[in-house]
Scaffold this motif. Structure first.
Motif, PDB file in Angstrom:
ATOM      1  N   ARG A 104       0.812  -1.225   0.000  1.00 21.91           N
ATOM      2  CA  ARG A 104       0.000   0.000   0.000  1.00 21.91           C
ATOM      3  C   ARG A 104       0.838   1.264   0.000  1.00 21.91           C
ATOM      4  O   ARG A 104       0.271   2.382  -0.046  1.00 21.91           O
ATOM      5  CB  ARG A 104      -0.919   0.009   1.229  1.00 21.91           C
ATOM      6  N   LYS A 108       0.537   6.129  -0.148  1.00 23.20           N
ATOM      7  CA  LYS A 108       0.782   6.861   1.085  1.00 23.20           C
ATOM      8  C   LYS A 108       1.681   8.072   0.864  1.00 23.20           C
ATOM      9  O   LYS A 108       2.525   8.085  -0.032  1.00 23.20           O
ATOM     10  CB  LYS A 108       1.456   5.927   2.119  1.00 23.20           C
ATOM     11  N   GLN A 112       3.125   9.187   6.160  1.00 21.03           N
ATOM     12  CA  GLN A 112       2.361   7.975   6.429  1.00 21.03           C
ATOM     13  C   GLN A 112       3.221   6.729   6.237  1.00 21.03           C
ATOM     14  O   GLN A 112       3.117   5.768   7.010  1.00 21.03           O
ATOM     15  CB  GLN A 112       1.136   7.909   5.513  1.00 21.03           C
ATOM     16  N   SER A 117       1.472   3.966   8.748  1.00 19.91           N
ATOM     17  CA  SER A 117       0.069   4.252   9.049  1.00 19.91           C
ATOM     18  C   SER A 117      -0.835   3.594   8.010  1.00 19.91           C
ATOM     19  O   SER A 117      -0.839   3.987   6.833  1.00 19.91           O
ATOM     20  CB  SER A 117      -0.158   5.775   9.053  1.00 19.91           C
ATOM     21  N   PHE A 118      -1.614   2.595   8.463  1.00 22.97           N
ATOM     22  CA  PHE A 118      -2.527   1.889   7.570  1.00 22.97           C
ATOM     23  C   PHE A 118      -3.932   1.882   8.164  1.00 22.97           C
ATOM     24  O   PHE A 118      -4.110   1.845   9.386  1.00 22.97           O
ATOM     25  CB  PHE A 118      -2.047   0.454   7.337  1.00 22.97           C
ATOM     26  N   THR A 119      -4.924   1.918   7.295  1.00 23.82           N
ATOM     27  CA  THR A 119      -6.317   1.981   7.722  1.00 23.82           C
ATOM     28  C   THR A 119      -6.858   0.577   7.996  1.00 23.82           C
ATOM     29  O   THR A 119      -6.291  -0.418   7.522  1.00 23.82           O
ATOM     30  CB  THR A 119      -7.183   2.636   6.636  1.00 23.82           C
ATOM     31  N   PRO A 120      -7.972   0.477   8.729  1.00 21.34           N
ATOM     32  CA  PRO A 120      -8.595  -0.841   8.938  1.00 21.34           C
ATOM     33  C   PRO A 120      -8.929  -1.550   7.627  1.00 21.34           C
ATOM     34  O   PRO A 120      -8.789  -2.776   7.529  1.00 21.34           O
ATOM     35  CB  PRO A 120      -9.856  -0.506   9.731  1.00 21.34           C
ATOM     36  N   SER A 121      -9.359  -0.787   6.629  1.00 24.19           N
ATOM     37  CA  SER A 121      -9.696  -1.414   5.345  1.00 24.19           C
ATOM     38  C   SER A 121      -8.446  -1.982   4.674  1.00 24.19           C
ATOM     39  O   SER A 121      -8.516  -3.007   3.975  1.00 24.19           O
ATOM     40  CB  SER A 121     -10.388  -0.415   4.417  1.00 24.19           C
ATOM     41  N   GLU A 122      -7.292  -1.352   4.888  1.00 21.24           N
ATOM     42  CA  GLU A 122      -6.054  -1.872   4.314  1.00 21.24           C
ATOM     43  C   GLU A 122      -5.601  -3.135   5.042  1.00 21.24           C
ATOM     44  O   GLU A 122      -5.081  -4.069   4.414  1.00 21.24           O
ATOM     45  CB  GLU A 122      -4.976  -0.794   4.349  1.00 21.24           C
ATOM     46  N   TYR A 123      -5.800  -3.184   6.348  1.00 21.04           N
ATOM     47  CA  TYR A 123      -5.506  -4.424   7.076  1.00 21.04           C
ATOM     48  C   TYR A 123      -6.399  -5.553   6.572  1.00 21.04           C
ATOM     49  O   TYR A 123      -5.945  -6.694   6.405  1.00 21.04           O
ATOM     50  CB  TYR A 123      -5.706  -4.223   8.583  1.00 21.04           C
TER      51      TYR A 123
END
Length: 245
Positions: A104, A108, A112, A117-123
């Motif tokens: 990802r 970024k 980031q 820094s990763f979002t819940p959707s990326e996890y």
């Protein structure tokens, strides 16, 4: 989808690696690239992503001319192109999940990326990618504790997390035994068929290429010597590629 127009690559000492290569690949194709070491296979794939900049010629992806793109545009185009290398390119001391999330980074900012820094959707996207290669149970295992085949499957998952339209795989099974290599090819084949992602893969083994790829391109001395449907590739054609002068 991918258009390579009269591309030549000449390295610093005047050594030509590619000589006037012309090539078009349609969306959803699974293309195997064959040739001896030094034939130009790796240079061709690296040129498509501009890791190696062509000395002459043009390359476009989805209508975007990559060879003339400014840095911002180039970064955007590269999001579409996933890369898989023979040596996996993992951060060995980091977890499998962390390695997959690195797919990802093209989306970024520098800050980031630095902060991880990763979002819940990326996890969620990363876990889905691991499920597709059968490694969800390894998500919190350090990468250096995996086998070679598992590492390559993590590299595939990282590429899937990038959500590319093209995957370029440079000798992805050359460090693996035959059984494990076939397993990796099965995953690439499934991804190509189920997701419609275009795949170009450099291979040494002709039987593997003919088994999984629908189209075969052969390079010799920096030039394309044939470009045919896999079913039309004969032993005579292959001898012409691999016989030394």
């Amino acid at each position: 989808m991918i258009h390579v127009e009269n591309v030549s690559v000449i390295y610093n000492k005047g050594t030509p690696a590619l000589k006037g290569v012309n090539l078009s690949v349609d969306k959803g194709e699974f293309v195997g690239i064959l040739g001896l070491s030094g034939s130009g296979k790796s240079t061709l794939l690296k040129s498509i992503n501009l890791i190696v900049r062509p000395t002459f010629g043009k390359i476009s992806i989805d209508g975007d001319l990559i060879t003339n793109a400014n840095p911002k545009k180039l970064r955007t185009i590269r999001r579409k192109v996933g890369l898989i290398f023979q040596d996996y390119n993992l951060i060995e001391r980091s977890s499998v999940l962390t390695n997959v999330l690195l797919g990802r980074l093209g989306y970024k900012s520098r800050l980031q990326s630095f902060l991880g820094s990763f979002t819940p959707s990326e996890y969620s996207l990363a876990m889905d990618a691991l499920k597709r290669v059968g490694l969800e149970e390894k998500s919190f295992v350090r990468a250096d504790r995996l086998s070679g085949g598992q590492k390559q499957r993590v590299a595939i998952a990282r590429t899937l997390c990038q959500q590319p339209s093209v995957i370029l795989a440079d000798e992805p099974i050359s460090n693996l035994d035959k059984y494990t290599g076939e397993l990796v090819m099965e995953y690439l084949y499934e991804i190509n068929k189920s997701s419609g992602i275009t795949v170009l893969v450099n291979l040494h083994d002709t039987s593997t290429a003919l088994k999984y790829c629908s189209r075969i391109i052969a390079l010799k001395d920096g030039k394309i010597v044939f470009d045919k449907a896999a079913g039309d590739v004969t032993d005579e054609l292959l001898r012409g590629v691999y016989e030394e002068k």
